[in-house]
Design an enzyme around this catalytic site. Structure first.
Site, short mmCIF file in Angstrom:
data_model
loop_
_atom_site.label_atom_id
_atom_site.label_comp_id
_atom_site.label_asym_id
_atom_site.label_seq_id
_atom_site.Cartn_x
_atom_site.Cartn_y
_atom_site.Cartn_z
N GLY A 10 -29.31 -27.63 -67.44
CA GLY A 10 -29.17 -26.85 -66.21
C GLY A 10 -30.37 -26.99 -65.28
O GLY A 10 -31.32 -27.74 -65.56
N ILE A 12 -32.79 -24.70 -64.43
CA ILE A 12 -34.04 -24.24 -65.07
C ILE A 12 -34.37 -25.15 -66.24
O ILE A 12 -35.48 -25.66 -66.39
CB ILE A 12 -33.90 -22.79 -65.58
CG1 ILE A 12 -33.29 -21.87 -64.55
CG2 ILE A 12 -35.22 -22.30 -66.15
CD1 ILE A 12 -34.19 -21.27 -63.54
N ASP A 31 -26.76 -28.16 -74.73
CA ASP A 31 -26.06 -27.53 -73.61
C ASP A 31 -24.57 -27.58 -73.90
O ASP A 31 -24.11 -28.44 -74.64
CB ASP A 31 -26.38 -28.30 -72.30
CG ASP A 31 -26.21 -27.41 -71.07
OD1 ASP A 31 -27.21 -27.15 -70.39
OD2 ASP A 31 -25.08 -26.94 -70.83
N PHE A 33 -22.47 -27.44 -71.19
CA PHE A 33 -21.99 -27.94 -69.90
C PHE A 33 -21.12 -26.94 -69.16
O PHE A 33 -20.24 -27.31 -68.39
CB PHE A 33 -21.22 -29.25 -70.07
CG PHE A 33 -22.12 -30.35 -70.51
CD1 PHE A 33 -22.05 -30.83 -71.81
CD2 PHE A 33 -23.09 -30.86 -69.67
CE1 PHE A 33 -22.91 -31.82 -72.23
CE2 PHE A 33 -23.95 -31.85 -70.10
CZ PHE A 33 -23.86 -32.34 -71.38
N ASN A 35 -22.28 -25.02 -66.94
CA ASN A 35 -22.74 -24.95 -65.56
C ASN A 35 -23.59 -26.16 -65.20
O ASN A 35 -24.54 -26.08 -64.43
CB ASN A 35 -23.56 -23.67 -65.32
CG ASN A 35 -23.76 -23.42 -63.84
OD1 ASN A 35 -22.96 -23.87 -63.02
ND2 ASN A 35 -24.84 -22.76 -63.48
N SER A 138 -34.37 -11.82 -66.51
CA SER A 138 -34.21 -11.85 -65.05
C SER A 138 -34.70 -10.56 -64.42
O SER A 138 -34.60 -9.49 -65.02
CB SER A 138 -32.72 -12.02 -64.72
OG SER A 138 -32.47 -11.72 -63.36
N TYR A 164 -23.75 -9.35 -65.73
CA TYR A 164 -24.80 -10.36 -65.99
C TYR A 164 -26.13 -9.65 -66.30
O TYR A 164 -26.77 -9.91 -67.31
CB TYR A 164 -24.96 -11.27 -64.77
CG TYR A 164 -26.25 -12.04 -64.78
CD1 TYR A 164 -27.31 -11.66 -63.97
CD2 TYR A 164 -26.43 -13.12 -65.64
CE1 TYR A 164 -28.52 -12.34 -64.01
CE2 TYR A 164 -27.63 -13.81 -65.67
CZ TYR A 164 -28.67 -13.41 -64.86
OH TYR A 164 -29.86 -14.08 -64.90
N LYS A 168 -28.51 -9.44 -69.90
CA LYS A 168 -29.94 -9.78 -69.98
C LYS A 168 -30.71 -8.59 -70.53
O LYS A 168 -31.58 -8.72 -71.40
CB LYS A 168 -30.49 -10.18 -68.60
CG LYS A 168 -30.01 -11.52 -68.11
CD LYS A 168 -30.49 -12.66 -69.00
CE LYS A 168 -30.07 -14.02 -68.51
NZ LYS A 168 -30.50 -15.11 -69.40
N ARG A 246 -36.77 -11.17 -51.02
CA ARG A 246 -36.85 -11.52 -52.43
C ARG A 246 -38.14 -12.28 -52.70
O ARG A 246 -38.77 -12.84 -51.80
CB ARG A 246 -35.68 -12.42 -52.84
CG ARG A 246 -34.31 -11.75 -52.76
CD ARG A 246 -34.14 -10.68 -53.82
NE ARG A 246 -32.80 -10.11 -53.81
CZ ARG A 246 -32.40 -9.14 -53.00
NH1 ARG A 246 -33.25 -8.62 -52.11
NH2 ARG A 246 -31.17 -8.67 -53.07
N PRO A 310 -21.63 -5.28 -51.86
CA PRO A 310 -21.45 -3.88 -52.25
C PRO A 310 -22.76 -3.21 -52.68
O PRO A 310 -23.14 -2.19 -52.19
CB PRO A 310 -20.44 -3.92 -53.39
CG PRO A 310 -19.73 -5.22 -53.25
CD PRO A 310 -20.65 -6.16 -52.54
C1 WQD Z 1 -30.92 -13.48 -52.16
C2 WQD Z 1 -30.84 -12.88 -50.77
C3 WQD Z 1 -28.73 -11.80 -50.31
C4 WQD Z 1 -26.45 -15.60 -50.47
C5 WQD Z 1 -29.72 -13.05 -57.88
C6 WQD Z 1 -28.84 -12.76 -59.07
C7 WQD Z 1 -28.98 -13.80 -60.08
C8 WQD Z 1 -30.42 -14.00 -60.43
C9 WQD Z 1 -31.28 -14.18 -59.17
C10 WQD Z 1 -31.02 -15.15 -62.40
C11 WQD Z 1 -30.16 -11.50 -50.75
C12 WQD Z 1 -28.93 -13.01 -49.40
C13 WQD Z 1 -27.47 -14.66 -50.51
C14 WQD Z 1 -25.76 -15.82 -49.25
C15 WQD Z 1 -27.14 -14.17 -48.19
N1 WQD Z 1 -30.50 -15.17 -61.16
N2 WQD Z 1 -27.80 -13.96 -49.39
N3 WQD Z 1 -26.13 -15.09 -48.15
O1 WQD Z 1 -29.81 -11.08 -54.70
O2 WQD Z 1 -31.87 -11.75 -55.96
O3 WQD Z 1 -29.59 -12.00 -56.99
O4 WQD Z 1 -31.06 -13.11 -58.34
O5 WQD Z 1 -31.37 -14.20 -62.99
O6 WQD Z 1 -28.47 -15.03 -59.58
O7 WQD Z 1 -29.23 -11.52 -59.59
O8 WQD Z 1 -30.39 -13.52 -55.15
O9 WQD Z 1 -29.72 -15.61 -54.04
O10 WQD Z 1 -27.95 -13.86 -54.53
O11 WQD Z 1 -29.60 -13.44 -52.74
O12 WQD Z 1 -27.46 -13.53 -47.17
O13 WQD Z 1 -24.82 -16.67 -49.15
O14 WQD Z 1 -30.03 -13.71 -49.95
O15 WQD Z 1 -28.17 -10.71 -49.59
O16 WQD Z 1 -30.80 -10.69 -49.78
P1 WQD Z 1 -30.46 -12.01 -55.65
P2 WQD Z 1 -29.34 -14.18 -54.15
#
Ligand code: WQD
Length: 361
Positions: A10, A12, A31, A33, A35, A138, A164, A168, A246, A310
């Protein structure tokens, strides 16, 4: 030291494998596969890497062989066979389903894959005396953070809005309980913030199957014209420009964090269970990320504002100081390197690891 890396093909996994190999560790990669790209064409490939195109490229980049097996951790017999035929000194467990929205629609698939898979692996580790274990967790386990920056002792498990994140959080609890019950385990839990970018060579990178769930792979596909527009999920958050913030971390920094954790386990015996945030400690908004990739690519990225998801967090960024203090690890790359390397990967691999139809023989 021979390290079993699960989920090795993958995004990572392939970056962790390259850093392990370049740090002198031996790697056995598995793996299923779910993803990553399994290309039948490669099945006949001499490298023995089967369908793992990403690992084939890692092998080319490092000049090292990567023993590999296709293995589904939900299948106890397959896992047992691995431990019967190989001698592992440590495990880096990355394999998991990670699509947040999908996890809400198909909870049983996620609990089965992420929980049962981890339990099968841990039972086999116990039976075969492999007690050095690094787990890919995560920032999602922090739910809706009450305080910023987020520290490892910030509350977890509250307000988890998706399966998810629950899986974790549950595997973290299993590991903490295990370390309490059995003192001869060396366990490190790594809580990832938002990994972005690619290996500077541009040969490996993020290649989501289907529509990208996360922001930056989506933005990158809009940037090369594979997708028409980026929908920004809301611009009314309590942030300077109204879009979500983020803690984005370069995938190479994240991968090096795993090597630092392994070095730490090697140096210190019976550490029990330790937890570290892997992030930069700096937050960027969606609009700032879009602007950064526009700068790196020299292209305009079409955007439109759409409905907020949401349950979406306004701001998430961590305090990464504990990993520096204990593991001697900290990020070396910033936003411009993340976008430089993301762009280099995407423009050189417009369809990720799959060849465009025209080029397929
Ligand atoms: C980041 C920002 C969205 C997509 C993920 C999941 C999970 C975790 C990493 C591993 C937010 C905005 C996003 C889009 C947008 N992975 N956005 N349009 O929210 O931290 O969640 O974190 O653990 O995958 O928990 O990351 O990339 O989904 O969103 O505006 O098409 O981008 O609103 O502000 P997030 P994200």
């Amino acid at each position: 030291m021979k390290v079993l890396v699960t989920g090795a093909a993958g995004f990572i996994g392939s970056h962790v494998v390259i850093c392990l190999l370049e740090s002198g560790y031996d790697v056995f990669a598995i793996d299923n596969f779910s993803n990553s790209v399994e290309d039948d064409f490669l099945q006949k490939d001499k490298s023995g890497l089967g369908g793992a195109e990403s690992l084939k490229r890692v092998s080319e980049l490092t000049g090292k062989d990567i023993p590999f097996a296709k293995c589904d951790l939900k299948n106890e017999q397959e896992v047992e066979k691995l431990f019967k035929t190989q001698k592992f000194d440590a495990i880096i467990h990355l394999a998991a389903l990670k699509a947040v929205a999908k996890s809400v629609e198909t909870p049983l698939e996620y609990y089965s894959n992420n929980l049962i898979g981890s339990l099968n692996l841990l039972n086999m580790c116990k039976n075969y005396g492999v007690k050095k274990f690094i787990f890919s967790s995560s920032a999602t386990v922090y739910g809706l953070p009450k305080e910023l920056p987020i520290r490892e002792d910030s509350p977890t498990g509250q307000g988890l809005t998706n399966t998810y994140g629950q899986t974790k959080f549950m595997v973290e609890k299993i590991l903490m309980d295990l370390a309490k019950a059995e003192k001869d385990w060396d366990i490190v839990i790594l809580r990832y913030f938002n990994p972005v970018g690619a290996h500077p060579s541009g040969r490996i990178g993020e290649d989501p199957l289907g529509l990208p769930n996360n922001l930056m792979p989506f933005v990158a596909q809009v940037c090369i014209g594979r997708l028409p527009v980026l929908k920004i999920y809301g611009d009314k958050f309590d942030t300077p420009d109204g879009t979500g913030i983020r803690d984005y971390i370069h995938i190479m920094d994240l991968a090096r964090g795993h090597v630092s954790a392994l070095d730490h386990i090697k140096k210190n015996k019976q550490i029990g269970c330790e937890i570290y945030n892997l992030g930069t400690g700096k937050g960027y908004s969606v609009l700032e990320m879009v602007a950064a990739l526009e700068k790196a690519s020299g292209r305009k990225i079409p955007i439109e504002i759409s409905a907020q998801r949401p349950v979406d967090v306004a701001r998430m960024y961590c305090d990464p100081s504990l990993a520096y203090e204990k593991l001697g690890w900290r990020c070396e790359y910033g936003l411009s390197e993340m976008c430089r390397d993301l762009w280099n990967w995407q423009i050189n691999n417009p369809y990720g690891y799959t060849k465009p139809l025209a080029e397929q023989v």
